[in-house]
Design an enzyme around this catalytic site. Structure first.
Site, PDB file in Angstrom:
ATOM      1  N   ASP A  88       0.810  -1.212   0.000  1.00  0.00           N
ATOM      2  CA  ASP A  88       0.000   0.000   0.000  1.00  0.00           C
ATOM      3  C   ASP A  88       0.847   1.268   0.000  1.00  0.00           C
ATOM      4  O   ASP A  88       0.600   2.200  -0.772  1.00  0.00           O
ATOM      5  CB  ASP A  88      -0.950   0.002   1.202  1.00  0.00           C
ATOM      6  N   ARG A 136       2.555   5.362  17.334  1.00  0.00           N
ATOM      7  CA  ARG A 136       2.264   6.443  16.388  1.00  0.00           C
ATOM      8  C   ARG A 136       2.999   7.738  16.716  1.00  0.00           C
ATOM      9  O   ARG A 136       3.520   8.385  15.812  1.00  0.00           O
ATOM     10  CB  ARG A 136       0.754   6.682  16.296  1.00  0.00           C
TER      11      ARG A 136
END
Length: 413
Positions: free
Chosen positions: A14, A95
């Site tokens: 992706d 993150r």
């Protein structure tokens, strides 16, 4: 000057396709940024070269494993961070460290935008974008899957049409995110919440139904941080890695929950976090020995709020930073050793000792040497129960006394 966009790059299909897809849609040059947080897989140099081969004008790779373990996993451990009392915020704490490297790359290469590969219905889009704008309010954010209509089928077709150096397959049913703190698996047949996970879901843990011989481990903490395992000094990263291996071999840390996502939907998630769950269990037990009662009660409230903030993408928020200060203060005396037995999916504490603990054998014992003056208990109970006694007397005087029901009838008989 041509606009530049920094892309959070994993090396997979992706994000490899996203390099050209973003360029075609925006005309911008793409800088790929890959961050190693202990997810394993390919060498960073291989990932860097693939990004360049897929069209990136620059490719930045960062080994952030020690940084992640020390500055992100350890705060989560000190907070005993378990979202919904189950999930050790595996993805949520990775993150912000990835974001720091994305923002640093954007500043270095003069990019105006940062891009990530998240969908429009997950938590990670929020975590990335809130963190990015918290660190650099001037940066813009885009997500090819969400904003530029990059579906998986389109990604496969694009990769094959352009001859990109990346394997394309439609057979893997799962969405997987992993790092040294744990592994998250979702989608595919797991979306039917009645379906039981099959063996191929798991990688970090062996089947707890067929464990090897029980493994005894002693974990030593200093101010809430593991510093030795079985007497051997370890860094935070080494502690997590060793407990991943040892607890994982015993099937410890498998989690299967329906989770409340930030975006308002419920999602079925399967996690593996053997090291995280074993270390949290040990840390919680040491806190039971070392924290004062009211401090411990309030810390549970703070820890829950800290976990919710981190899960919701607020790592860099003012409140989270303030809660860090409180949690760090509680860890001053969280020193000592926890002995555990790892076996058959369980991490069972069997011993604890601390030179800075509040457990006093002479106060706790019922044998000779008891230092607790039991004659004080009667007066304590009278004062402690005085408010409840007065309220109960008022109820009786006004005909609202507690109904003894069947107990009174049985006594009459």
């Amino acid at each position: 000057m041509t606009e530049r966009i920094v892309l959070a790059y994993s090396g997979g299909l992706d994000t490899s396709v996203a390099i050209g897809w973003i360029h075609d849609a925006t005309g911008a040059e793409v800088i790929a940024c890959a961050v190693d947080v202990g997810q394993g897989g390919e060498d960073l140099d291989v990932i860097r070269q693939r990004a360049l081969d897929c069209g990136a004008v620059e490719a930045v790779v960062a080994d952030a494993r020690d940084e992640f373990a020390t500055e992100y996993c350890m705060p989560a451990l000190k907070a005993n961070a378990l979202y919904m009392d189950a999930y050790p915020v595996v993805s949520a704490i990775s993150r912000p460290v990835i974001t720091k490297h994305l923002v640093a790359a954007a500043k270095k290469y003069g990019a105006s935008t940062v891009s990530h590969g998240c969908t429009g219905k997950g938590n990670d889009q929020v975590r990335f974008e809130v963190s990015i704008t918290s660190l650099a309010p001037e940066l813009k954010c885009i997500a090819p899957v969400r904003d530029l209509a990059l579906t998986r089928d389109k990604a496969i077709d694009y990769a094959e049409r352009k001859g990109l150096p990346i394997e394309t397959t439609k057979h893997n049913p799962f969405s997987i995110d992993q790092n040294v703190w744990g592994r998250a698996v979702e989608t595919g047949y797991l979306e039917d919440i009645w379906n039981e996970p099959t063996k191929d879901v798991y990688t970090y843990t062996d089947d707890p139904a067929f464990p090897p011989v029980a493994d005894e481990v002693t974990i030593s903490f200093a101010e809430g941080i593991p510093v030795r395992i079985d007497g051997r000094p370890v860094t935070p990263l080494q502690a997590i890695q060793e407990m991943n291996r040892r607890a994982g071999a015993q099937g410890v840390g498998r989690i299967d929950i329906v989770e409340d996502r930030l975006v308002g939907i419920k999602s079925r998630e399967v996690y593996e976090a053997p090291g995280a769950m074993a270390l949290i269990a040990a840390h919680q037990e040491l806190e039971r020995v070392t924290l004062e009662r009211e401090q411990a009660r309030f810390k549970r409230t703070v820890g829950d709020r800290w976990t919710e903030l981190v899960y919701d993408g607020q790592w860099f928020s003012p409140l989270k930073k303030s809660l860090d200060t409180f949690i760090d203060d509680t860890q001053r005396y969280v020193n000592g050793d926890i002995r555990m037995i790892l076996h058959g999916g369980r991490a069972q504490v069997t011993g604890r000792r601390s030179e800075t603990g509040l457990y006093d054998f002479n106060l706790a014992t019922y044998d000779e040497g008891d230092a607790f003056d039991q004659s004080h208990a009667k007066g304590f109970i009278e004062i402690y129960g005085l408010a409840a006694k007065q309220a109960a007397a008022r109820d009786v005087a006004n005909g609202n006394g507690e109904d003894l029901g069947e107990a009174a009838q049985q006594d009459d008989a």
